[in-house]
Design a protein around this motif. Structure first.
Motif, PDB file in Angstrom:
ATOM      1  N   LYS A   1       0.835  -1.210   0.000  1.00 48.68           N
ATOM      2  CA  LYS A   1       0.000   0.000   0.000  1.00 48.68           C
ATOM      3  C   LYS A   1       0.867   1.256   0.000  1.00 48.68           C
ATOM      4  O   LYS A   1       0.566   2.241  -0.686  1.00 48.68           O
ATOM      5  N   SER A   2       1.950   1.201   0.779  1.00 46.56           N
ATOM      6  CA  SER A   2       2.863   2.350   0.826  1.00 46.56           C
ATOM      7  C   SER A   2       3.553   2.557  -0.525  1.00 46.56           C
ATOM      8  O   SER A   2       3.737   3.698  -0.968  1.00 46.56           O
TER       9      SER A   2
ATOM     10  N   GLU B   1       2.330   1.715  -3.463  1.00 43.42           N
ATOM     11  CA  GLU B   1       1.316   2.228  -4.394  1.00 43.42           C
ATOM     12  C   GLU B   1       1.072   3.718  -4.187  1.00 43.42           C
ATOM     13  O   GLU B   1       0.740   4.450  -5.129  1.00 43.42           O
ATOM     14  N   ALA B   2       1.228   4.177  -2.927  1.00 40.47           N
ATOM     15  CA  ALA B   2       0.971   5.592  -2.610  1.00 40.47           C
ATOM     16  C   ALA B   2       2.074   6.509  -3.127  1.00 40.47           C
ATOM     17  O   ALA B   2       1.866   7.718  -3.284  1.00 40.47           O
TER      18      ALA B   2
ATOM     19  N   SER C   1       4.267   8.189  -5.789  1.00 37.38           N
ATOM     20  CA  SER C   1       4.183   8.495  -7.223  1.00 37.38           C
ATOM     21  C   SER C   1       5.562   8.538  -7.881  1.00 37.38           C
ATOM     22  O   SER C   1       5.704   8.308  -9.080  1.00 37.38           O
TER      23      SER C   1
ATOM     24  N   TYR D   1      11.207   4.754  -1.678  1.00 38.78           N
ATOM     25  CA  TYR D   1      10.724   3.660  -2.533  1.00 38.78           C
ATOM     26  C   TYR D   1      11.689   2.473  -2.470  1.00 38.78           C
ATOM     27  O   TYR D   1      11.271   1.318  -2.337  1.00 38.78           O
TER      28      TYR D   1
ATOM     29  N   ASP E   1      -3.694  -3.553  -7.505  1.00 32.13           N
ATOM     30  CA  ASP E   1      -2.681  -2.959  -8.378  1.00 32.13           C
ATOM     31  C   ASP E   1      -2.307  -3.958  -9.464  1.00 32.13           C
ATOM     32  O   ASP E   1      -2.198  -5.161  -9.222  1.00 32.13           O
TER      33      ASP E   1
END
Length: 463
Positions: A48-49, A51-52, A54, A61, A166
């Motif tokens: 989830k992190s 995916e958040a 960008s 990342y 996702d």
């Protein structure tokens, strides 16, 4: 081992397997299960992190990716440790299944050659084949339609309201698509030895049909071959008797491993879906038995009593292949001629998987409901036809039902990641559909025998 005793021993093995599996899951695997649960939750949180974010070039990342790799490694280590502790139980079922696979290919070849050669006339082979395929196609359509009807009635996925996952997430299951080339590859053997080695039943059937027709065509010399093949088939059946004595041990090992890994809790977690699917199988059983009763009348109940051991073996080991030798033996005792049994039954294992057909429809539409994806009646009918065709090209593929579903989902824009919902409980669902496949094939063989004018159900012992 007498049939009644075998049934009793298999049932006892089932109960003991559940108890042993529960003890392992609750006590022996307590720490490992906690590690797996913690790692799984952490991985979901990290996903989830990720995916958040960008921007994939930032250090955060890369840190999240490294954390995910570490958690996956911990998860893998815990899984391997659990598998190591279950090695003995897995070996029990592995030995039995390997011995069954050792028997199936030569048994299909010898019995089918003898069956076709005894039929003799190519027109008679075509007549029996036509009746067989009529039943198979009808049964497949009924199974698919019944699955579609019941999953729309129960709507087991409606309460889940899952967000669309996702796109980078993958189940690791190789998808299969409707490919004429792949289908032909599964039907026509390039090497009979290779087909035997890989237990490609459909390819063995094709070669056996050619061999049987050619044997009948050469006249007196062919009778020598038929006699030799018949004797060889009896030897294989004797070996089958020895192997079947291991069935209770195999059942105990298989059930212990499933419950130990999945836990009793999986029954409550997916209780609604599992119970509705098994209720749907019971409805399908009723339809199959009713159709059999229309043709066979009262002997249909004697047939059910005869194959209960085979169904129990298929249920416990999650494979209808394990029950093949037992079904063949019981059908001949039931009064079906060897030529019909050896012709229809092998075909059924590639074209008449009633339980698997229902599961494919039920599971695919369940996933669509879970993601709130509406499929019109026309789309659902299209899905049924796709499943009917693609399933014929994966005979012998491990976890074939999931493979077919994985290939079908993309065609209807249903996330492939939804299969994660099924993978955990697939062994429990596979038990029911395997037993149903055995029932469907046994009933098909008995019905075709009756259509051919045989007095089935009137003999207790058949030479």
């Amino acid at each position: 081992m007498k049939k009644s005793r075998l049934t009793l021993f298999i049932f006892i093995a089932l109960v003991l397997g559940v108890i042993a599996g529960y003890i392992y899951n609750t006590y022996v695997f307590a720490d490992l299960n906690k590690q797996l649960s913690t790692a799984g939750a952490t991985i979901k949180s990290i996903d989830k992190s990720i995916e958040a974010l960008s921007d994939t070039t930032v250090s955060a990342y890369k840190d999240l990716k490294l954390q995910r790799i570490a958690q996956v490694k911990l998860q893998s280590q815990a899984t391997d440790a659990r598998e190591d502790k279950l090695e003995l139980y897995n070996i029990l079922s592995k030995i039995f299944l390997n011995l069954i696979k050792m028997i199936v290919a030569p048994l299909v070849f010898t019995t089918l050659v003898v069956g076709v050669a005894k039929v003799g006339d190519i027109k008679a082979v075509g007549r029996i084949g036509g009746k067989t395929m009529l039943w198979f196609i009808s049964a497949t359509l009924v199974s698919l339609l019944l699955g579609m009807l019941l999953v729309n009635l129960f709507e087991p996925g409606k309460t889940m309201h899952l967000p669309l996952p996702d796109s980078h997430l993958s189940t690791g299951i190789k998808k299969t698509a409707l490919s004429l080339t792949e289908f032909v590859g599964h039907v026509f053997p390039k090497s009979f030895i290779e087909a035997m080695a890989n237990n490609e039943i459909l390819q063995i059937v094709v070669f056996s049909l050619f061999f049987g027709v050619a044997t009948a065509a050469i006249g007196e010399q062919g009778k020598i071959v038929i006699k030799a093949m018949d004797a060889f088939a009896h030897v294989i059946m004797k070996i089958t008797g020895y192997v079947m004595k291991m069935a209770p041990l195999a059942v105990f090992g298989a059930i212990t491993a499933v419950v130990a890994k999945q836990g009793i809790g999986v029954l409550s977690t997916y209780g609604i879906f599992i119970s509705e699917f098994y209720f749907s199988l019971i409805v399908l059983w009723s339809v199959i038995i009713l159709a059999g009763y229309i043709v066979l009348r009262k002997p249909v109940f004697r047939l059910l009593n005869s194959i209960k051991d085979a169904m129990l073996i298929a249920f416990s080991t999650s494979t209808s292949e394990a029950a093949y030798p037992k079904v063949l033996e019981e059908l001949e005792k039931f009064g079906c001629s060897n030529k019909i049994v050896s012709f229809v039954l092998p075909l059924g294992y590639s074209f008449n998987l009633d339980g698997s057909m229902m599961y494919m429809t039920f599971a695919s539409l369940f996933l669509a409901q879970s993601y709130d994806i509406h499929l019109s009646f026309g789309h659902q009918l299209s899905m049924l036809l796709v499943l009917m065709l693609t399933s014929k090209g994966v005979a012998g593929v491990p976890r074939a039902s999931l493979v077919v579903i994985a290939g079908t989902l993309a065609m209807f824009n249903i996330p492939e990641a939804g299969l994660f919902l099924l993978i955990g409980i697939d062994p429990l669902l596979d038990m029911g559909r395997s037993a149903t496949n055995v029932l469907g094939n046994a009933m098909a063989t008995a019905v075709v025998s009756k259509w051919e004018g045989e007095e089935v159900g009137t003999q207790i012992i058949r030479e």
